[in-house]
Design an enzyme around this catalytic site. Structure first.
Site, PDB file in Angstrom:
ATOM      1  N   THR A  80      68.270  28.720  79.317  1.00 23.34           N
ATOM      2  CA  THR A  80      68.090  29.087  77.924  1.00 23.34           C
ATOM      3  C   THR A  80      67.086  30.237  77.851  1.00 23.34           C
ATOM      4  OG1 THR A  80      68.304  26.747  77.524  1.00 23.34           O
ATOM      5  CG2 THR A  80      67.674  28.089  75.660  1.00 23.34           C
ATOM      6  N   LYS A 125      63.126  20.178  73.051  1.00 20.71           N
ATOM      7  CA  LYS A 125      63.550  20.655  74.370  1.00 20.71           C
ATOM      8  C   LYS A 125      63.080  19.639  75.411  1.00 20.71           C
ATOM      9  CE  LYS A 125      63.501  24.752  77.314  1.00 20.71           C
ATOM     10  NZ  LYS A 125      63.122  24.082  78.551  1.00 20.71           N
ATOM     11  N   LYS A 133      58.635  27.860  73.311  1.00 21.03           N
ATOM     12  CA  LYS A 133      57.597  27.034  73.939  1.00 21.03           C
ATOM     13  C   LYS A 133      56.266  27.442  73.362  1.00 21.03           C
ATOM     14  CE  LYS A 133      59.602  26.123  78.373  1.00 21.03           C
ATOM     15  NZ  LYS A 133      59.163  25.932  79.752  1.00 21.03           N
ATOM     16  N   CYS A 153      55.623  42.021 110.904  1.00 22.72           N
ATOM     17  CA  CYS A 153      55.857  42.720 112.170  1.00 22.72           C
ATOM     18  C   CYS A 153      54.699  43.618 112.590  1.00 22.72           C
ATOM     19  CB  CYS A 153      57.146  43.533 112.092  1.00 22.72           C
ATOM     20  SG  CYS A 153      57.023  44.945 110.987  1.00 22.72           S
ATOM     21  N   CYS A 180      57.411  48.018 104.222  1.00 22.93           N
ATOM     22  CA  CYS A 180      57.435  48.027 105.683  1.00 22.93           C
ATOM     23  C   CYS A 180      58.717  48.762 106.065  1.00 22.93           C
ATOM     24  CB  CYS A 180      57.465  46.607 106.239  1.00 22.93           C
ATOM     25  SG  CYS A 180      57.959  46.566 107.979  1.00 22.93           S
TER      26      CYS A 180
HETATM   27 ZN   LIG Z   1      57.627  44.400 108.779  1.00 24.53          ZN
END
Ligand SMILES: [Zn+2]
Length: 650
Positions: A106, A143, A302, A393, A406
């Site tokens: 929703t 709700k 909300k 890495c 990266c």
């Molecule tokens: Zn990387």
């Protein structure tokens, strides 16, 4: 120290081998410390406790898990891949099945301003189809904050990803009833537990209602508390259609909005996290339709979001499948709206740099239903923490506008594993290729989706999967190719930069899938919604994945081709385009359902009964004179079947 059901869960998840360290684990729990655990044992311990927590059979408390054990792993290895497995998994296992109806999420609003904008959109749409917006009735319901499910009358399914869920009919077999003595088969709803009952009978056994709801749908036998709650009809499945509501006009809705929200929220004795507002006029609902994510005729509101000032302990980085390195702030554990929050994400490193997010920064944290909250505001800035190298890495990073990347895409573990995982997650028709499996495959040297499809039973067993698991994985791979899937979803699975599922579908509305690889920038710019810069990046990226794409495409998937918009538009010249048609009586030249389908293909709106908006009533045999006269009086053109066939042939 593990109960028999916990042992079963561990066995099912193929984590049995981790139990060799159980004496060490026991010591860790008793001493609330893990200094005696090796890195390997600590990871095993976390995997097991996490699994048991997610299965609704926690071994240790949330806070002990977070503050002692998880934080120990962070200290030892801040970029450990385990730390990025943050999405909660369903609390049970089982085969996924296609839902009878898509369960969209929703749209959410957090202020009255957004509700007003939504009402304005509704009124505009009403105008488009000549509906008097001043008389439109709005419906407001609580709700529910329970466990979403769909009841088709014979089966109950979890919401899953909205498209595929898991069959949990067993909860009805265990005696669960529909709330308020309602009927089965009312579609979407939630499994909920009475607040009063929870407080009185369950609060000492379960940390919160959510944990309890998850325990009700578990595959294994239910414990006493759950059974008793079901028997007492305190735990029920509550269909949305049956919710108590407020109904009224837009001006009433907006004039005393917060009063109504408060009143409606208290109409049920279940946990509620806001209200849902929708319109009920069926024609308008149909006209408004849905986006990929939510229905346009409905919105959730909300209120009373809790927020807190929280101190950042550390900013760690995570490399995504595209090589983008994302910042995650570790926070002083803070309880917010009933959940313990330990981390928050910043949008990108540009934001970290500009707002000064690092150890010691104080941020304002607002929880809005997301698993990991986003940082929206910095209260006290500190020296920003920005990495030089990829956490996965170690390659040095490059800036692209606000983002850090990266560039080592060919060898970066995070990028390889995330891409493979993303592929299967996006296809969404296979089980078994989650994080754990992918990691295991990658450790064994598998670096592409294509390689995964080449694996044999023997190879999988050599990699360390059991005979049954290996068989299952191969079965799932076959399923992924044989089960019908939309071509835009398949394309989306390749994770092309700037090509989310929406853009994939749009692109394929203009060009057939294999042909997109020969498009140039101008071809893409010509499509509404694609800017020049985006087109440039897409063309560039398509070139780089071309080989990989066709390797996988040529394996033969059961793709549903997106119809080209141009073909659909040809229908606009059809004589019944956008006309509302009702078919009645017995037809001579084929089944009525077939005729309806054909009319829809020609762009007509087929309705079930005659209203003032009907353009044509197609009357077959045995239609009463009164019905025809009534239609004529409303100004509706009545056609015989013969006349109708001539009309569409013209
Ligand atoms: Zn990387």
């Amino acid at each position: 120290m593990f109960s028999s059901s916990q042992q079963e869960i561990i066995k099912k998840a193929n984590l049995n081998h981790l139990l060799v360290d159980h004496a060490l684990f026991e010591q860790a729990i008793q001493s609330k410390s893990c200094s005696h655990l090796s890195d390997h044992s600590l990871l095993g311990f976390l995997q097991i406790t996490n699994l048991l927590y997610r299965s609704g059979e926690p071994l240790i408390s949330d806070s002990l898990y977070d503050q002692v054990f998880l934080s120990a792993l962070k200290t030892r290895n801040p970029v450990h891949p385990f730390l990025s497995t943050v999405e909660p998994e369903p609390a049970f296992s089982g085969k996924t099945v296609k839902l009878p109806v898509k369960m969209l999420s929703t749209e959410k609003a957090y202020d009255l301003e957004s509700i007003k904008k939504w009402v304005a959109r509704i009124e505009k749409a009403a105008l488009e189809i000549d509906i008097d917006s001043g008389n439109l009735i709005y419906r407001m319901t609580p709700k529910l904050d329970g466990y979403a499910a769909y009841d088709d009358g014979s089966h109950l399914y979890t919401r899953g990803d909205g498209r595929k869920g898991t069959d949990i009919t067993r909860v009805f077999e265990r005696g669960l009833v529909v709330g308020d003595n309602g009927e089965r088969g009312q579609g979407a709803g939630e499994i909920v537990i009475s607040q009063a009952y929870f407080k009185e009978k369950l609060a000492t056994h379960f940390e919160n209602a959510r944990n309890f709801q998850a325990s009700i749908i578990k595959e294994k036998e239910l414990e006493e508390h759950a059974l008793t709650a079901i028997k007492a009809q305190a735990a029920v499945f509550f269909p949305f259609s049956q919710l108590p509501d407020w109904r009224g006009l837009a001006k009433e809705l907006l004039s005393t909005f917060s009063e109504k929200v408060e009143k409606v929220s208290s109409l049920v004795d279940y946990d509620v996290d806001g209200v849902v507002i929708e319109i009920i006029e069926p024609t308008l609902k149909k006209h408004l339709g849905a986006t990929r994510h939510h229905h346009r005729w409905q919105i959730a509101y909300k209120s009373n979001l809790e927020s807190a000032e929280v101190k950042v302990l550390n900013v760690i980085s995570q490399t995504s499948r595209s090589g983008r390195v994302n910042p995650v702030a570790e926070l002083e554990p803070t309880r917010l709206s009933g959940a313990l929050i330990g981390r928050a994400t910043a949008h990108h490193y540009g934001m970290v740099r500009e707002m000064g997010i690092g150890a010691g920064t104080v941020i304002e944290l607002t929880r809005s239903g997301m698993v990991i909250p986003k940082i929206e505001r910095v209260i006290v800035a500190r020296q920003p923490q920005i990495p030089d190298t990829c956490p996965s890495c170690g390659h040095s990073l490059i800036w692209d506008n606000d983002y850090l990347y990266c560039p080592n895409s060919a060898h970066c573990s995070a990028q390889i594993e995330n891409s493979m995982e993303y592929f299967f997650k996006t296809l969404a028709n296979v089980d078994g290729f989650g994080r754990k499996t992918i990691e295991k495959l990658h450790t064994a040297g598998v670096i592409s989706v294509y390689q995964i499809y080449q694996l044999t039973q023997l190879q999988l067993e050599e990699i360390g999967f059991g005979e049954k698991t290996a068989q299952n994985l191969l079965g799932q791979l076959l399923r992924s190719r044989t089960e019908a899937i939309e071509d835009w979803r398949f394309l989306g699975a390749f994770g092309i930069y700037r090509m989310g599922l929406g853009n994939c579908e749009r692109l394929l509305q203009y060009h057939y899938l294999p042909e997109i690889f020969s498009l140039n920038e101008d071809d893409i710019i010509d499509i509404e919604g694609f800017a020049e810069k985006t087109a440039e990046v897409i063309v560039e990226y398509l070139v780089t994945i071309r080989k990989d794409f066709f390797q996988i495409y040529d394996l033969g998937f059961n793709l549903i081709t997106t119809p080209l918009l141009a073909d659909q538009q040809e229908n606009q010249v059809s004589p019944i385009w956008s006309k509302q048609i009702v078919f009645t009586g017995t037809m001579q030249h084929g089944k009525r359902d077939e005729m309806k389908k054909q009319a829809k293909q020609l762009g007509a709106k087929v309705a079930a009964s005659v209203t003032g908006k009907t353009d044509y009533l197609v009357a077959g045999d045995q239609v009463g004179e009164a019905k025809i006269t009534a239609a004529r009086e409303k100004g509706i053109t009545v056609l015989t079947e013969e006349e109708y066939l001539q009309l569409i042939a013209s």
